[in-house]
Design a protein around this motif. Sequence first.
Motif, PDB file in Angstrom:
ATOM      1  N   ILE A  50      70.799  20.498 -65.133  1.00 45.93           N
ATOM      2  CA  ILE A  50      69.919  21.224 -64.069  1.00 45.93           C
ATOM      3  C   ILE A  50      68.533  20.573 -64.455  1.00 45.93           C
ATOM      4  O   ILE A  50      67.956  20.485 -65.384  1.00 45.93           O
ATOM      5  N   ALA A  51      67.855  20.195 -63.234  1.00 41.77           N
ATOM      6  CA  ALA A  51      66.386  19.798 -63.295  1.00 41.77           C
ATOM      7  C   ALA A  51      65.595  20.917 -62.801  1.00 41.77           C
ATOM      8  O   ALA A  51      65.847  21.422 -61.830  1.00 41.77           O
ATOM      9  N   VAL A  52      64.714  21.286 -63.538  1.00 40.87           N
ATOM     10  CA  VAL A  52      63.699  22.456 -63.098  1.00 40.87           C
ATOM     11  C   VAL A  52      62.126  21.895 -63.443  1.00 40.87           C
ATOM     12  O   VAL A  52      61.814  21.159 -64.256  1.00 40.87           O
ATOM     13  N   PRO A  53      61.430  21.882 -62.307  1.00 40.48           N
ATOM     14  CA  PRO A  53      59.970  21.451 -62.297  1.00 40.48           C
ATOM     15  C   PRO A  53      59.302  22.294 -63.245  1.00 40.48           C
ATOM     16  O   PRO A  53      59.452  23.618 -63.282  1.00 40.48           O
TER      17      PRO A  53
ATOM     18  N   LEU B 287      67.591  21.765 -59.339  1.00 40.74           N
ATOM     19  CA  LEU B 287      68.533  20.954 -58.960  1.00 40.74           C
ATOM     20  C   LEU B 287      69.805  20.866 -59.669  1.00 40.74           C
ATOM     21  O   LEU B 287      69.740  20.713 -60.916  1.00 40.74           O
ATOM     22  N   ILE B 288      70.947  20.993 -59.000  1.00 40.67           N
ATOM     23  CA  ILE B 288      72.037  21.050 -59.947  1.00 40.67           C
ATOM     24  C   ILE B 288      73.125  20.195 -58.852  1.00 40.67           C
ATOM     25  O   ILE B 288      73.151  20.115 -57.812  1.00 40.67           O
ATOM     26  N   ASN B 289      74.123  19.698 -59.479  1.00 38.33           N
ATOM     27  CA  ASN B 289      75.034  18.632 -58.955  1.00 38.33           C
ATOM     28  C   ASN B 289      76.176  19.632 -58.055  1.00 38.33           C
ATOM     29  O   ASN B 289      76.658  20.620 -58.611  1.00 38.33           O
ATOM     30  N   PHE B 290      76.563  18.944 -56.962  1.00 36.87           N
ATOM     31  CA  PHE B 290      77.376  19.525 -56.253  1.00 36.87           C
ATOM     32  C   PHE B 290      78.803  20.232 -56.998  1.00 36.87           C
ATOM     33  O   PHE B 290      79.406  21.276 -56.933  1.00 36.87           O
TER      34      PHE B 290
ATOM     35  N   ASP C 203      75.981  28.918 -54.418  1.00 37.95           N
ATOM     36  CA  ASP C 203      75.428  28.341 -53.196  1.00 37.95           C
ATOM     37  C   ASP C 203      74.044  27.791 -53.221  1.00 37.95           C
ATOM     38  O   ASP C 203      73.131  27.974 -53.962  1.00 37.95           O
ATOM     39  N   ASP C 204      73.945  26.698 -52.255  1.00 44.85           N
ATOM     40  CA  ASP C 204      72.682  25.997 -52.070  1.00 44.85           C
ATOM     41  C   ASP C 204      71.612  27.158 -51.696  1.00 44.85           C
ATOM     42  O   ASP C 204      71.605  28.027 -50.803  1.00 44.85           O
ATOM     43  N   GLY C 205      70.461  27.185 -52.319  1.00 43.05           N
ATOM     44  CA  GLY C 205      69.404  28.224 -52.252  1.00 43.05           C
ATOM     45  C   GLY C 205      69.525  29.337 -52.976  1.00 43.05           C
ATOM     46  O   GLY C 205      68.799  30.248 -53.063  1.00 43.05           O
ATOM     47  N   GLN C 206      70.763  29.566 -53.772  1.00 46.23           N
ATOM     48  CA  GLN C 206      70.940  30.868 -54.678  1.00 46.23           C
ATOM     49  C   GLN C 206      70.088  30.886 -55.762  1.00 46.23           C
ATOM     50  O   GLN C 206      69.804  29.959 -56.481  1.00 46.23           O
TER      51      GLN C 206
ATOM     52  N   THR D  47      68.761  23.963 -55.510  1.00 46.11           N
ATOM     53  CA  THR D  47      69.111  23.305 -54.455  1.00 46.11           C
ATOM     54  C   THR D  47      70.196  22.451 -54.913  1.00 46.11           C
ATOM     55  O   THR D  47      70.262  21.815 -55.912  1.00 46.11           O
ATOM     56  N   VAL D  48      71.443  22.339 -54.209  1.00 48.99           N
ATOM     57  CA  VAL D  48      72.731  21.695 -54.500  1.00 48.99           C
ATOM     58  C   VAL D  48      72.424  20.206 -54.034  1.00 48.99           C
ATOM     59  O   VAL D  48      72.211  20.149 -52.744  1.00 48.99           O
TER      60      VAL D  48
END
Length: 733
Positions: A678-681, A637-640, A649-652, A668-669
Motif C-alpha cells: 500500500i502506498a500512502v502519501p 493506493l493498493i493493488n486490484f 472497493d475503490d474509494g473506500q 484507490t484500487v
Amino acid sequence: MAGSVEQNTGVEHKITFCRICEPLCGMIATVEDGTLVALRPDKDHPLSSGFACQKGIAFTEVVNDPDRVTVPLRRTGDGFEPVSWDEALADITTRLSTILRDHGSGSVGWYFGNPGAFSYAHVLSALGFIKGLGRRTHFFTASSQDTNSRLMASQLLYGTPISVPIPDLTRTELLVVMGANPVVSHGSFLTAPRIKDRMHDIVKGGGRVVVIDPRRSETAAQFEWCGIVPDTDSHLLLSLLQVMFAEGLVDVGQIAAHADGLDWLRTQAAPFTPEVTQAFTGIDADVVRALARDLAATPRAAIYGRLGTCAGRYGTLTSYLIDVVNLVAGNLDKPGGSVFGSLGLPGQRLVNVMMGAFLRRAYRRKRSRIGGFRALIGSEPAAVMAKEILTPGQRQIRALFVSAGNPVLSVPNGSELENALESLDLAVALDFYLTETTSRCDYILPVTTMYERDDFPLTFQAFQATPFRQATEAVAKPVGQSRQEWEIVGELMRGLRGHSPVFRAVAATGKALNLLGIEAGPRVVADGIIRFTGGGNRFGLRPGGLTFGRLTDRHPHGKVLAPHLKTGVLKQAISYPRGRIQLMHNDITAEIAMLSQGAHPGEFPLRMIGMREARSENSWMHNSPLLMRGDRRQYGLINFDDAAALHIDDGQEVQVSSPYGQISVPVTVTKDIVPGVIAVPHGWGHKGTGGWRLANEAGGANVNQLTSSDPDDVESMSGMAWLTGVPVRIDAP
C-alpha cells in the motif's frame, strides 16, 4: 533596474528563480508596488527554458495567503496573541538565558526543516547559533528523514559525506532509476531542470530509462517499469554484483587502481545469485542477469537512487551498493555514468581531505544521548527528538527552536512529539504558518518567503547536472512584520552574548566590517564563496569573474559554467589520505549479514511505502487554493488483487495498522502497484489546530503514525528513520 525585464508605472517584472525543490527553475515575478502579484516561468533561463511546475506558479498564493503569520505570536491559554518583536525577543532571550544558566547548552535543541536548505542565510545562521552555544547542543534536520543514509554511504566509500555522485544525464545511454520519481519530485540530490525532458532525450537518442519501484509511478509510466518488493533493493544490487563477478564482466585492474577491498566485495556478493534474491525482490532471475550485463556492456550507464532507496531498513547499505555497482560496472567518474559535481575550489583535493577528516572525527566522537547514534554531518536523528525532550538526565532538551519544519507530520510517531513539545520550558518556531508543530510552540516568529529575500543556492551547487550559477535579489517587500531567519538569529545572538564567546566574536566581526563599509551578514559569506569557486573572480585575480552582485546584475537568468561535469576527478572527491575508495567496512558486512535474517511479521502481511504527489511539497503547500482545487484529498493506493482478497472497493476508507500505530485512509484500487503493497502519501494529517484553514479542511492521515521512533528501529549507521517497507495490515470497516 537590475534583474527586471520590463517596467511600467508601479509594476515590475523581475527575474528570479524558484526554491521549492531542487531544479531551481527560472521564474519571472510580477511585482506591483513591492507586492508579488504573479509568477511565470522564465523562458530565457538557460536550463529550465520556460518550465515551472504548478507548485512554482501557485507560490504567489503562499506569499499572499491570508492565513500566513505576519506578526510575532505568543501562545496564550487558548490560542495566540500578537506581540511586538522587541517583546517576543526579550522574553525568549530571558527565558533561554535562565535555561542555559541552570542546565547548560546541552538543554537546547534546533530542528531544521527541508525548506531551510534552500536559503544560504538560513543554513549559515541556524548552524552558527546552535553550534555557537556549545558543542553539547542538539541539532536535528530533515536529512534524517530523507538523505542521511546517502550521506553515510559517501562517508564510507569516499571518506566524506559531501561527495555524492549524480547521473550524467546529458550523456548517459542507460539510466536506471531506483526508488525515485523525478517526473513528480523533479530530481533530488540532483539539480537538473526539465529532468523529464532529459530522460526522454536519452530514449530519443537510442538509450533506455529503467525505473525500479514497487509502484508504476508517474516516472515509471513513461519509461520501462520493473516492479520490486519494497525494501529489497540491497538484494537486487548484490545480485547485480554477483552476476558481474561470476560472468567476468568486471575490469578488475581498472577498479583496483582506484579502490581497496575488491576481493572482500566479491565474497560478500557471491551468495546473492539472482535465483536466491528473486524470492525477496520478486524480480525474475533472467531480468536481473540481463540488467547486469547491460550495465557492464553499455559504455555510458548509471544507476540513480533516491528517497525510496534511502528510507528503508537498509538505506545506507542500499546507497552504498548503488555506487559500488556503478564502480564495478565501470561507470563511476566516467562520461555518461555516475559523476561528481564540485564547487571548483582551488586545492579541492586538500579541502576534501581536511573536511572529511573533521567530519569523520566528529562522527566517531559525538553520540546522541538517546540511542547512542553517531553525529553524521553534526546532527542527531530527528526520530528520537521526542525522547531527547522527555527523558530526564544530563542534556535533556528543555528549549527547542523549529525552523521551516513541521516535524509532527514528518518524523516517526508524531503524536509522541506533540506531547513532548507541550513539556518544554521554551519552544520557538520560525515559520509563516500555524501548523501541527508551531501550534505547540510558545512563540511563532514570522519569516519571509523565498521571494522576500536574496539568495544563492549554496547547498545544491555540487549537485548541478550542468555546472551553473545563479543568484537573486529579493523581488518583493516582506509581508507584514516578517523577517529573515538570519536577522532573527542575529538578535538572539546579541541577547545571549554573555553565554557564548562565539556570539561575542560574531558581534565584534560585524562591527569591524561595518567600520570598513561592508554590511555585516551572511551575504558576505555567500559572495566570498561565489568569488572563490569555479567561475568566480578570485577576489580580483580573475577579472570579469563572478561575484554575487555580478550574477544578479549581469547574469540575472544565471550563467552556465560548462556544458558537462568534469570526469577523471575521482581522487579529488575522496578525502581518505591515500585518495582511494574504501569498499570494506565492518558495518557493511554486518548489514549484509542481516539481509536474510529479518522475518516479515505474519500478522502484518503487507508493506507500506510512501509516495510523492505533484501538488504537494511535504506538508506545507496544502493551503494553496490552486493546488487544492477539485476537493483534493489524500488517498492510498493498493493493488486490484489485494483489494479483491480484502473485499475493498475503490474509494473506500480502510484502517491501516502496523506494529507501531494505525491510521484510516481512503484507497484507490489500481494495477500500478505490486501486490502486497500500500502506498500512502506523506505530509497529510492536518488537524484543525488553527492557522491554515484550507489544509485543515483537507485533513488526511499522518502516515508516519505507522512508523517507529524506537531507537532500535532507527538505522544505526546514519540515524535514518525507517519510513518505507513498513509491515502493515489493512482492515475494511
